[in-house]
Design a protein around this motif. Structure first.
Motif, PDB file in Angstrom:
ATOM      1  N   GLN A 134      27.143  44.243  42.220  1.00  0.00           N
ATOM      2  CA  GLN A 134      27.746  45.504  41.763  1.00  0.00           C
ATOM      3  C   GLN A 134      28.542  46.157  42.891  1.00  0.00           C
ATOM      4  OE1 GLN A 134      24.114  47.413  40.484  1.00  0.00           O
ATOM      5  NE2 GLN A 134      24.717  47.236  38.317  1.00  0.00           N
ATOM      6  N   ARG A 135      27.971  46.131  44.110  1.00  0.00           N
ATOM      7  CA  ARG A 135      28.651  46.713  45.264  1.00  0.00           C
ATOM      8  C   ARG A 135      30.006  46.031  45.498  1.00  0.00           C
ATOM      9  NH1 ARG A 135      26.995  49.991  48.914  1.00  0.00           N
ATOM     10  NH2 ARG A 135      24.803  49.726  48.399  1.00  0.00           N
ATOM     11  N   ASN A 136      30.038  44.698  45.406  1.00  0.00           N
ATOM     12  CA  ASN A 136      31.293  43.959  45.608  1.00  0.00           C
ATOM     13  C   ASN A 136      32.339  44.352  44.578  1.00  0.00           C
ATOM     14  OD1 ASN A 136      30.393  42.598  47.873  1.00  0.00           O
ATOM     15  ND2 ASN A 136      29.658  40.821  46.712  1.00  0.00           N
ATOM     16  N   LYS A 137      31.933  44.444  43.309  1.00  0.00           N
ATOM     17  CA  LYS A 137      32.876  44.823  42.245  1.00  0.00           C
ATOM     18  C   LYS A 137      33.404  46.240  42.459  1.00  0.00           C
ATOM     19  CE  LYS A 137      31.219  41.785  38.605  1.00  0.00           C
ATOM     20  NZ  LYS A 137      30.671  41.697  37.266  1.00  0.00           N
ATOM     21  N   GLU A 139      33.568  47.879  45.333  1.00  0.00           N
ATOM     22  CA  GLU A 139      34.427  47.886  46.526  1.00  0.00           C
ATOM     23  C   GLU A 139      35.822  47.342  46.193  1.00  0.00           C
ATOM     24  OE1 GLU A 139      32.043  45.705  49.316  1.00  0.00           O
ATOM     25  OE2 GLU A 139      31.045  47.528  50.057  1.00  0.00           O
ATOM     26  N   GLN A 140      35.871  46.299  45.376  1.00  0.00           N
ATOM     27  CA  GLN A 140      37.164  45.743  44.958  1.00  0.00           C
ATOM     28  C   GLN A 140      37.941  46.754  44.119  1.00  0.00           C
ATOM     29  OE1 GLN A 140      36.226  42.077  42.956  1.00  0.00           O
ATOM     30  NE2 GLN A 140      35.645  41.012  44.845  1.00  0.00           N
ATOM     31  N   ALA A 141      37.241  47.407  43.213  1.00  0.00           N
ATOM     32  CA  ALA A 141      37.903  48.418  42.370  1.00  0.00           C
ATOM     33  C   ALA A 141      38.417  49.569  43.223  1.00  0.00           C
ATOM     34  CB  ALA A 141      36.936  48.934  41.309  1.00  0.00           C
ATOM     35  N   GLU A 143      39.259  49.466  46.388  1.00  0.00           N
ATOM     36  CA  GLU A 143      40.404  48.976  47.168  1.00  0.00           C
ATOM     37  C   GLU A 143      41.671  48.940  46.321  1.00  0.00           C
ATOM     38  OE1 GLU A 143      41.727  44.881  49.419  1.00  0.00           O
ATOM     39  OE2 GLU A 143      39.605  45.428  49.462  1.00  0.00           O
ATOM     40  N   ARG A 144      41.561  48.449  45.086  1.00  0.00           N
ATOM     41  CA  ARG A 144      42.725  48.408  44.189  1.00  0.00           C
ATOM     42  C   ARG A 144      43.250  49.817  43.919  1.00  0.00           C
ATOM     43  NH1 ARG A 144      39.690  44.658  41.353  1.00  0.00           N
ATOM     44  NH2 ARG A 144      39.136  46.226  39.820  1.00  0.00           N
ATOM     45  N   GLN A 147      45.168  51.236  46.819  1.00  0.00           N
ATOM     46  CA  GLN A 147      46.439  50.572  47.090  1.00  0.00           C
ATOM     47  C   GLN A 147      47.514  50.912  46.069  1.00  0.00           C
ATOM     48  OE1 GLN A 147      45.512  46.423  47.309  1.00  0.00           O
ATOM     49  NE2 GLN A 147      44.608  46.575  49.349  1.00  0.00           N
TER      50      GLN A 147
END
Length: 191
Positions: A134-137, A139-141, A143-144, A147
């Motif tokens: 969940q943390r990875n998802k 963090e990716q969201a 970051e997107r 940006q």
């Protein structure tokens, strides 16, 4: 946020005005006199006949030889408009300002929603019990989202109305809203 639909003002009308009347090839300006005259027509015609107001405010040319056209023409003259064409020009300028105002509000709303989403993700990431997947998802969201281009950065690229005129339109926002969002005779009642 619930966005009310606005009338579509074709840019071809604006281009035709630019070609037909040289004054329109300059910056589009809104004056307090323009707004008060415009609202006076609305108030007068709506009080007499909402169906005629609907037609007039939807750029239907009303023949002055007919009772409806004569009534609309009298209201236009009483408000200080020389003709239906002059009134239509004011309607296009005010409609353009309304669309610009709506675009600005939508951009601000999108920016606010994005800030709220970023805050919610950051709060969720602060939870020590969050699973790694969940943390990875998240963090990716995050970051997107960080940006992505800011919506408000592009809103002013199409501004046709100067900032002083927009401030004036904002000050008459509540009075202009029923006109700019009308799509049926029923919305004219009770203004």
């Amino acid at each position: 946020m619930n966005i009310t639909p606005v009338r579509f003002i074709p840019m071809c009308v604006l281009l035709l005005l630019t070609a037909a009347v040289p004054a329109f090839s300059q910056d589009l300006k809104v004056t307090e006199e323009m707004i008060t005259r415009y609202l006076a027509v609305y108030d007068t015609v709506t009080a007499s006949n909402p169906a005629i107001a609907y037609r007039l405010f939807h750029h239907e040319t009303l023949d002055p030889a007919t009772p409806e056209g004569a009534m609309a023409e009298a209201a236009l003259k009483q408000a200080g408009f020389e003709s239906q064409q002059e009134f239509s020009a004011a309607d296009v300028i005010l409609g353009t300002a309304w669309l610009q105002l709506t675009a600005e509000e939508m951009a601000k709303s999108a920016e606010r929603t994005k800030r709220d989403a970023v805050t919610a993700i950051e709060d969720a990431l602060a939870d020590p019990n969050l699973e790694d997947a969940q943390r990875n998802k998240l963090e990716q969201a995050l970051e997107r989202m960080q940006q992505e281009e800011r919506p408000t950065a592009t809103a002013s690229d199409t501004d046709l109305i100067d900032s002083d005129s927009m401030a004036l339109v904002r000050s008459y926002r509540d009075r202009l809203r029923p006109i700019m969002t009308m799509d049926s005779d029923e919305q004219l009642k009770g203004f």
